[in-house]
Scaffold this motif. Structure first.
Motif, PDB file in Angstrom:
ATOM      1  N   SER A  44       0.803  -1.221   0.000  1.00 26.96           N
ATOM      2  CA  SER A  44       0.000   0.000   0.000  1.00 26.96           C
ATOM      3  C   SER A  44       0.839   1.275   0.000  1.00 26.96           C
ATOM      4  CB  SER A  44      -0.926   0.000   1.220  1.00 26.96           C
ATOM      5  OG  SER A  44      -0.158  -0.034   2.407  1.00 26.96           O
ATOM      6  N   ALA A  45       2.176   1.155  -0.079  1.00 28.14           N
ATOM      7  CA  ALA A  45       3.012   2.352  -0.074  1.00 28.14           C
ATOM      8  C   ALA A  45       4.359   2.074  -0.739  1.00 28.14           C
ATOM      9  CB  ALA A  45       3.236   2.839   1.356  1.00 28.14           C
TER      10      ALA A  45
ATOM     11  N   LYS B 286      12.421  12.265  -2.945  1.00 25.53           N
ATOM     12  CA  LYS B 286      11.316  12.551  -3.877  1.00 25.53           C
ATOM     13  C   LYS B 286      11.675  12.112  -5.297  1.00 25.53           C
ATOM     14  CE  LYS B 286       9.165  16.593  -1.722  1.00 25.53           C
ATOM     15  NZ  LYS B 286       8.922  18.026  -1.915  1.00 25.53           N
ATOM     16  N   ARG B 287      12.926  12.364  -5.696  1.00 21.88           N
ATOM     17  CA  ARG B 287      13.367  11.956  -7.031  1.00 21.88           C
ATOM     18  C   ARG B 287      13.268  10.436  -7.173  1.00 21.88           C
ATOM     19  NH1 ARG B 287      17.552  14.805  -7.102  1.00 21.88           N
ATOM     20  NH2 ARG B 287      18.956  13.348  -6.081  1.00 21.88           N
TER      21      ARG B 287
ATOM     22  N   TYR C  27       2.739  12.336   0.215  1.00 24.06           N
ATOM     23  CA  TYR C  27       3.883  11.633   0.819  1.00 24.06           C
ATOM     24  C   TYR C  27       4.074  12.149   2.239  1.00 24.06           C
ATOM     25  CZ  TYR C  27       6.922  15.713   0.380  1.00 24.06           C
ATOM     26  OH  TYR C  27       7.489  16.956   0.506  1.00 24.06           O
ATOM     27  N   LYS C  28       4.731  11.334   3.055  1.00 26.65           N
ATOM     28  CA  LYS C  28       5.053  11.805   4.393  1.00 26.65           C
ATOM     29  C   LYS C  28       6.429  11.282   4.807  1.00 26.65           C
ATOM     30  CE  LYS C  28       2.736   8.180   7.069  1.00 26.65           C
ATOM     31  NZ  LYS C  28       1.783   7.864   8.112  1.00 26.65           N
ATOM     32  N   GLN C  29       7.073  12.064   5.667  1.00 26.44           N
ATOM     33  CA  GLN C  29       8.368  11.675   6.204  1.00 26.44           C
ATOM     34  C   GLN C  29       8.128  10.743   7.379  1.00 26.44           C
ATOM     35  OE1 GLN C  29      11.237  14.864   6.966  1.00 26.44           O
ATOM     36  NE2 GLN C  29      11.620  13.898   8.942  1.00 26.44           N
TER      37      GLN C  29
ATOM     38  N   LEU D  60      10.983   8.663   3.147  1.00 24.17           N
ATOM     39  CA  LEU D  60       9.650   9.112   2.768  1.00 24.17           C
ATOM     40  C   LEU D  60       8.772   7.924   2.439  1.00 24.17           C
ATOM     41  CD1 LEU D  60      10.320  12.164   0.393  1.00 24.17           C
ATOM     42  CD2 LEU D  60       9.887  12.162   2.851  1.00 24.17           C
ATOM     43  N   GLU D  61       7.487   8.064   2.753  1.00 23.19           N
ATOM     44  CA  GLU D  61       6.482   7.050   2.437  1.00 23.19           C
ATOM     45  C   GLU D  61       5.455   7.710   1.524  1.00 23.19           C
ATOM     46  OE1 GLU D  61       4.064   4.085   5.191  1.00 23.19           O
ATOM     47  OE2 GLU D  61       3.324   6.143   5.344  1.00 23.19           O
ATOM     48  N   TYR D  62       5.134   7.031   0.425  1.00 19.58           N
ATOM     49  CA  TYR D  62       4.135   7.521  -0.517  1.00 19.58           C
ATOM     50  C   TYR D  62       3.022   6.479  -0.601  1.00 19.58           C
ATOM     51  CZ  TYR D  62       2.104   9.226  -4.879  1.00 19.58           C
ATOM     52  OH  TYR D  62       1.248   9.702  -5.839  1.00 19.58           O
TER      53      TYR D  62
END
Length: 175
Positions: A66-67, A91-92, A141-143, A161-163
């Protein structure tokens, strides 16, 4: 008393001789080689320290259906710049996972020099691979982890990071 003086003299002279043997004369080629070797060893120790200090959660990132996860790092003399660099690096990586294209081509060159029996053939091959990351929307996204370290006078930041892959994001990831 004579034995004490003789013993002291022997120790003093052996110390002087060993100092001459282990320390090359300043400005000599041997001194330059010794300094270069010391600098090389210091750099190797710094690299070993950096590698040993990488957080486990950055080397062994979580996995989930799920992420998506990405760990970025950045270093700078400025704490804010190190944090921004680490965040952009993560992020990249997320954008690369979501929407990127890889293309590759091979170029092969042959050339000839000389004539007759003196002709020599030279062959050169190149493989060029290009990874293009398209624009990817990363909203949501979250740290989940962060760690700051100092390396000399610089800050080194690691950010995980988790997306989340929701219904809307799943379609983009599957695309």
């Amino acid at each position: 008393m004579k034995h004490l003086f003789l013993f002291s003299s022997i120790i003093f002279l052996s110390g002087m001789l060993s100092a001459c043997v282990t320390s090359p004369k300043p400005g000599s080629p041997e001194a330059a080689i010794k300094i270069a070797q010391e600098v090389k060893e210091e750099k190797e120790e710094a690299v070993e320290q950096i590698v040993s200090d990488i957080p486990d959660w950055c080397l062994n990132m979580p996995s989930s259906n799920s992420a998506l996860y990405a760990c970025g790092d950045g270093n700078s003399l400025n704490l804010s710049m190190a944090r921004t660099s680490a965040n952009l690096s993560a992020k990249r990586q997320l954008a690369d996972m979501i929407d990127s294209e890889v293309s590759s081509r091979m170029e092969d060159f042959l050339s000839s020099v000389g004539t007759g029996s003196n002709e020599q053939i030279k062959q050169e091959s190149k493989i060029i691979t290009k990874n293009v990351i398209k624009e990817a929307k990363l909203s949501g996204y979250k740290q989940v982890q962060a760690e700051a370290q100092n390396i000399g006078s610089k800050y080194h930041i690691y950010i995980l990071l988790e997306y989340p892959i929701g219904q809307a994001n799943q379609a983009l990831v599957n695309q």
